[in-house]
Scaffold this motif. Structure first.
Motif, PDB file in Angstrom:
ATOM      1  N   ALA A 198      -3.934 -12.458   4.100  1.00 52.35           N
ATOM      2  CA  ALA A 198      -2.798 -12.432   5.023  1.00 52.35           C
ATOM      3  C   ALA A 198      -3.358 -12.227   6.418  1.00 52.35           C
ATOM      4  O   ALA A 198      -4.557 -11.979   6.578  1.00 52.35           O
TER       5      ALA A 198
ATOM      6  N   GLY B  79      -2.326 -10.383  10.336  1.00 54.07           N
ATOM      7  CA  GLY B  79      -1.356  -9.511  10.969  1.00 54.07           C
ATOM      8  C   GLY B  79      -1.878  -9.026  12.306  1.00 54.07           C
ATOM      9  O   GLY B  79      -3.063  -9.183  12.614  1.00 54.07           O
TER      10      GLY B  79
ATOM     11  N   ARG C 149       0.020   2.666   1.810  1.00 49.86           N
ATOM     12  CA  ARG C 149      -0.273   2.023   3.094  1.00 49.86           C
ATOM     13  C   ARG C 149      -1.567   2.610   3.661  1.00 49.86           C
ATOM     14  O   ARG C 149      -1.562   3.430   4.559  1.00 49.86           O
TER      15      ARG C 149
ATOM     16  N   ILE D   2       0.447  -2.332  11.281  1.00 50.48           N
ATOM     17  CA  ILE D   2       0.172  -3.738  11.035  1.00 50.48           C
ATOM     18  C   ILE D   2       1.529  -4.418  10.858  1.00 50.48           C
ATOM     19  O   ILE D   2       2.284  -4.066   9.945  1.00 50.48           O
ATOM     20  N   ASN D   3       1.830  -5.370  11.713  1.00 53.80           N
ATOM     21  CA  ASN D   3       3.147  -6.008  11.734  1.00 53.80           C
ATOM     22  C   ASN D   3       4.259  -4.949  11.660  1.00 53.80           C
ATOM     23  O   ASN D   3       5.208  -5.071  10.883  1.00 53.80           O
TER      24      ASN D   3
ATOM     25  N   VAL E 228      -0.449  -5.467   0.301  1.00 58.11           N
ATOM     26  CA  VAL E 228      -0.436  -6.682   1.114  1.00 58.11           C
ATOM     27  C   VAL E 228       0.628  -7.650   0.570  1.00 58.11           C
ATOM     28  O   VAL E 228       1.379  -8.257   1.327  1.00 58.11           O
TER      29      VAL E 228
ATOM     30  N   ARG F 137       4.221  -5.991   1.266  1.00 57.13           N
ATOM     31  CA  ARG F 137       4.645  -5.611   2.611  1.00 57.13           C
ATOM     32  C   ARG F 137       4.204  -6.581   3.705  1.00 57.13           C
ATOM     33  O   ARG F 137       4.784  -6.603   4.777  1.00 57.13           O
ATOM     34  N   LEU F 138       3.127  -7.355   3.458  1.00 62.14           N
ATOM     35  CA  LEU F 138       2.624  -8.180   4.559  1.00 62.14           C
ATOM     36  C   LEU F 138       2.750  -9.684   4.310  1.00 62.14           C
ATOM     37  O   LEU F 138       3.230 -10.423   5.155  1.00 62.14           O
ATOM     38  N   SER F 139       2.303 -10.157   3.140  1.00 56.58           N
ATOM     39  CA  SER F 139       2.262 -11.615   2.980  1.00 56.58           C
ATOM     40  C   SER F 139       3.533 -12.154   2.357  1.00 56.58           C
ATOM     41  O   SER F 139       3.904 -13.308   2.529  1.00 56.58           O
TER      42      SER F 139
END
Lengths: 410, 226
Positions: A106, A108, A152, A177-178, A211, A214-216
């Protein structure tokens, strides 16, 4: 005549004919320069490849889905049905593997106190660091519990740390992060510039589950907890190629493919791929060395030619030296020392030019070169050997002259 | 123990164009230590061949040559080199100095081959140059010296190792009459000091300096005047 006196006599004779001495040396200079430059380039390439292999993890294999195909339209590589955390867990139980880790890529933007830095965020399992030989310089890797809890937590690469925490104190700090806050728990040791010019330190690692969720936002219909790829480490003592075949069979069963059906995934061994490329480069450097050897041979013949001319031209001088008491071996040594001095000086000049050439290539071609003292020593040694071999015949001829014939020579 | 130089039926034959040329055909003579000898004769008479044999530059085809109790006809190349270095001093018509080399280094050349250390060699070479009156020309190259001076450097070189015998092959052949006198004066002085002197010449005035004249013709000794 003492060796020192012979050396002095040779030096005087070479200085008297400075231009011719230089021209005689030129062949050896070019030969040695060619050897040094080419060997330095191929050594540099070899070293870069070795670094690449070690950075990949020497026993690491990557398993990723093949391209997807829907109604004849094929997606890109890795676009097929992904693997999942369940696959990773199953792989960990295999006796021939030392570890397995799913990965999700990902990207960020990381923010700390108003400083921001965009980077790659790699979602991995705790095993990943051992598999890829990634060294945690400071702090710790995440635990299995943290992975399961989608904690996290994050580990920073050197570049990211430098950009966000120029004054240090990264560990224990919070990074967004983001816009999602993460705790920094570890720092990754530098793995340096990769050959493609990509900065491998510009990366952060977080648990794969974190990830994904929460991110990708990586999802795939019909696959629970998907991952992009799985990295595994072959256990010490197991043959990498055998394990690759066993893994293919295992994953074929895991993915419920029929026997004989084309596998929709690939097990890649990058180290092998790079080693294969290295083989072709080895061939290339052998050829370069052969060309350089021919240059040195031509240089030696040039030396022999000039020495023969020199002996003929100085026949009267030889006659005189014999008349005042030089023994045949004194004459032979004198010309032999001249040839060796020529070749040795040529070798040293060639070394200087070759080193300069290698650095030039490094600057212009952005190519890593590596000048090894051993190679330099061998090149200069070889040029002195050329001097002895090609200087011997003219020197021997000079020593066999009859004093009175030599004195009368017109 | 006989004379310093003993030649017995000395012969030298060359093969030229399929024919045997007899440069020396049976020369027998003795030369005592301290002698002053002029070897004379027309060109092709064998006088230079005889001289080259005395200097161990050439080897007899047959016969015996004993100099200073050394039988030259049965010696190895290295032994002959040592003989040329220690026993003989040779002066050539064309001087044969090394170009682009100082007078001092030219004179020091025989000492280089006798293995003398640099410092000692320079001192000895300088002394020899002073003996021939060139103490102020040590750093000159041959091209910076006149013919007479060059020949004096060559004489100094011949004297470097203190030889018993000085051989001079037409030493004044390339010099004018005034410098010829200078060079002959040096030779006369050296002989008075005890060196055995043998000069090849075709000039009667030069021959007259010697106390003995050996005249060659067709490879034989025609006349031996004392």
């Amino acid at each position: 005549m003492s060796p020192l006196a012979a050396f002095g006599t040779a030096l005087t004779a070479l200085r008297v004919n400075a231009l011719r001495s230089f021209l005689a040396m030129l062949g050896v200079i070019i030969g040695v320069a060619a050897v040094i430059t080419t060997v330095s380039i191929s050594q540099g390439a070899k070293r870069a490849i070795e670094e690449q292999i070690s950075s990949l993890g020497a026993n690491a294999l990557m398993i990723r889905p093949n391209s997807s195909s829907r109604g004849g339209r094929r997606g890109g590589f890795g676009s097929g049905t992904p693997f999942s955390d369940a696959d990773t867990i199953a792989l960990r139980d295999l006796p021939y593997l030392a570890g397995a880790s799913g990965t999700i890529g990902a990207s960020g933007t990381l923010v700390v106190d108003g400083i921001n830095w965009p980077s790659d965020v790699e979602g991995v399992d705790a095993d990943y660091f051992d598999i890829r030989d990634i060294i945690i310089e400071d702090g710790r890797a995440f635990t299995q519990a943290e992975t399961e809890a989608r904690a996290r937590v994050v580990l920073l690469g050197k570049t990211v740390e430098r950009e966000l925490f120029p004054y240090g104190g990264a560990i224990g700090s919070s990074v967004r992060i983001n816009n999602i806050p993460f705790d920094v728990i570890g720092l990754i040791a530098s793995s340096g510039q990769s050959s493609g010019g990509r900065d491998r330190d510009d990366i952060v690692y977080a648990p794969v589950s974190t990830v994904r969720s929460r991110l990708s936002g990586f999802r795939y219909p019909g696959v629970r907890d998907p991952v992009n790829a799985i990295w595994v480490e072959v256990r010490q003592g197991y043959d990498v190629e055998t394990v690759t075949a066993q893994l293919t069979d295992f994953m074929t069963a895991q993915r419920n493919l029929r026997i004989g059906q084309e596998a929709d995934f690939v097990v890649s061994n990058f180290a092998d791929f790079i080693r294969a490329r290295n083989e072709s480069e080895k061939m290339f450097s052998v050829m370069l060395a052969a060309v350089a050897g021919v240059c040195l041979l031509v240089g030696g013949i040039g030396i022999m030619n000039i020495m023969l001319v020199s002996v003929t031209e100085r026949t009267r001088e030889i006659g005189l030296r014999l008349a005042v008491g030089a023994r045949p071996r004194d004459i032979r040594n004198q010309f032999l020392v001249e040839a060796i001095v020529l070749c040795l000086a040529g070798g040293l000049f060639g070394l200087a030019f070759g080193a300069a050439g290698a650095y030039g290539v490094e600057k212009i071609g952005e190519f890593a070169v590596s000048i090894e003292p051993m190679v330099a020593l061998i090149a200069v040694g070889a040029s002195s050997l050329v001097g002895i071999i090609f200087g011997f015949y003219p020197a021997h001829r000079a020593s066999q002259l009859n004093p009175i014939d030599a004195l009368r020579y017109e | 123990m006989g004379a310093l130089i003993q030649a017995r039926d000395l012969r030298r034959t060359y093969r030229m164009g399929g024919m045997d040329v007899h440069a020396l055909s049976g020369v027998t003579l003795d030369i005592e230590a301290g002698a002053y000898v002029a070897v004379m004769g027309a060109s092709g008479s064998g006088k230079s061949t005889f001289m080259n044999m005395l200097g161990a530059l050439d080897q007899p085809s047959s016969g015996q040559l004993i100099i200073n109790d050394i039988a030259l006809h049965e010696r190895s190349a290295d032994e002959l080199a040592a003989f040329r270095n220690q026993t003989i001093g040779f002066v050539f018509q064309q001087f044969n100095l090394l170009a682009r080399t100082t007078a001092l280094d030219n004179v020091g050349l025989p000492l280089l081959y006798s293995g003398m250390a640099t410092k000692e060699r320079h001192a000895r070479a300088a002394h020899c140059l002073e003996m021939v009156g060139l103490g102020d020309r040590m750093d000159h190259h041959p091209s910076q010296l006149s013919g007479g001076q060059q020949q004096r450097v060559a004489i100094a070189r011949a004297l470097a190792n203190n030889p018993r015998i000085l051989l001079a092959d037409e030493p004044t052949g390339a010099l004018d009459s005034r410098t010829t006198q200078d060079v002959m004066a040096i030779f006369d002085q050296l002989n008075r000091e005890g060196i055995t002197l043998i000069i090849v010449t075709h000039e009667d005035e030069v021959g007259a300096h010697a106390r003995r004249q050996i005249i060659f013709r067709d490879g034989h000794v025609l006349e031996d005047r004392r």
